[in-house]
Write a protein that holds these residues in place. Structure first.
Motif, PDB file in Angstrom:
ATOM      1  N   UNK A  91     -35.574  44.747  39.787  1.00 24.66           N
ATOM      2  CA  UNK A  91     -34.599  45.073  38.729  1.00 24.66           C
ATOM      3  C   UNK A  91     -35.077  44.453  37.420  1.00 24.66           C
ATOM      4  N   UNK A  92     -35.184  45.271  36.380  1.00 25.69           N
ATOM      5  CA  UNK A  92     -35.617  44.779  35.073  1.00 25.69           C
ATOM      6  C   UNK A  92     -34.451  44.200  34.275  1.00 25.69           C
ATOM      7  N   UNK A  93     -34.749  43.132  33.528  1.00 26.81           N
ATOM      8  CA  UNK A  93     -33.789  42.465  32.650  1.00 26.81           C
ATOM      9  C   UNK A  93     -34.484  42.130  31.345  1.00 26.81           C
ATOM     10  N   UNK A  94     -33.678  41.863  30.330  1.00 27.48           N
ATOM     11  CA  UNK A  94     -34.162  41.307  29.068  1.00 27.48           C
ATOM     12  C   UNK A  94     -33.375  40.027  28.839  1.00 27.48           C
ATOM     13  N   UNK A  95     -34.087  38.953  28.523  1.00 28.22           N
ATOM     14  CA  UNK A  95     -33.441  37.719  28.096  1.00 28.22           C
ATOM     15  C   UNK A  95     -33.594  37.625  26.589  1.00 28.22           C
ATOM     16  N   UNK A  96     -32.497  37.418  25.880  1.00 23.68           N
ATOM     17  CA  UNK A  96     -32.490  37.352  24.423  1.00 23.68           C
ATOM     18  C   UNK A  96     -31.997  35.988  23.983  1.00 23.68           C
ATOM     19  N   UNK A  97     -32.776  35.311  23.157  1.00 25.45           N
ATOM     20  CA  UNK A  97     -32.324  34.046  22.572  1.00 25.45           C
ATOM     21  C   UNK A  97     -31.571  34.370  21.288  1.00 25.45           C
ATOM     22  N   UNK A  98     -30.273  34.597  21.428  1.00 24.32           N
ATOM     23  CA  UNK A  98     -29.462  35.000  20.297  1.00 24.32           C
ATOM     24  C   UNK A  98     -28.684  33.879  19.642  1.00 24.32           C
ATOM     25  N   UNK A  99     -28.559  32.750  20.323  1.00 25.03           N
ATOM     26  CA  UNK A  99     -27.813  31.631  19.762  1.00 25.03           C
ATOM     27  C   UNK A  99     -26.537  31.346  20.531  1.00 25.03           C
ATOM     28  N   UNK A 100     -25.761  30.405  20.038  1.00 24.81           N
ATOM     29  CA  UNK A 100     -24.586  29.929  20.773  1.00 24.81           C
ATOM     30  C   UNK A 100     -23.318  30.781  20.601  1.00 24.81           C
ATOM     31  N   UNK A 101     -23.374  31.837  19.818  1.00 24.05           N
ATOM     32  CA  UNK A 101     -22.170  32.598  19.498  1.00 24.05           C
ATOM     33  C   UNK A 101     -21.495  33.238  20.710  1.00 24.05           C
ATOM     34  N   UNK A 102     -22.254  33.657  21.712  1.00 24.94           N
ATOM     35  CA  UNK A 102     -21.709  34.415  22.833  1.00 24.94           C
ATOM     36  C   UNK A 102     -22.106  33.791  24.169  1.00 24.94           C
TER      37      UNK A 102
END
Length: 154
Positions: free
Chosen positions: A58-69
């Protein structure tokens, strides 16, 4: 290429999380492409932006978006386990540094919620014997880590 790829929002831990999960799931699991913040994000230049990874096919994407969510239990990833040994292994690995919950749920050290479920649970709760199905559900509701034999015996 799969049509839908879950994207998990991290606060700077996407690569660490992907490496952790790949080590747990093994087999058809790997780290793929990694992208980095450029000069458009001066306080983050050179740090990881996204990590493509695969867990058990299963493919995933990990995103370093910050602490907002931050992660919540509003979404979880369900792990289909062949037997009690797999339930035990995934439960231990995913809950390490995180927190154990009820009914087969664990929250990992990154805050992602997982359901560690024996694959026969679905058959036990949807079979033709409705009274047995209710007993199985009642037994499950009283468990943390799921006990396959106790579910069968219900």
């Amino acid at each position: 290429m799969q049509k839908i790829t879950p994207c998990l929002w991290y606060d700077g831990q996407a690569k660490e999380a992907a490496e952790h999960y790949v080590a747990i799931f093994g087999g058809d699991s790997r780290i793929g492409d990694i992208t980095y913040y450029g000069e458009e994000a001066p306080d983050k230049t050179g740090s990881v932006l996204t990590v493509d990874f695969r867990l058990a096919g299963q493919d995933f994407i990990g995103l370093n978006g910050g602490p907002q969510f931050p992660f919540t239990e509003a979404i979880s990833l369900s792990v289909d386990c062949a037997d009690q040994a797999e339930v035990d292994r995934f439960w231990a690995a995913l809950s390490e540094g995180g927190e154990e919950g009820p009914c087969g749920w664990v929250k990992d050290k990154f805050g992602v919620s997982w359901q560690v479920v024996p694959n026969e649970l679905q058959r036990l709760v949807t079979g033709p014997d409705k009274e047995r199905a209710q007993r199985v559900v009642k037994a499950m509701l009283g468990m943390g880590k799921l006990d396959v034999q106790a579910l069968r015996d219900a």
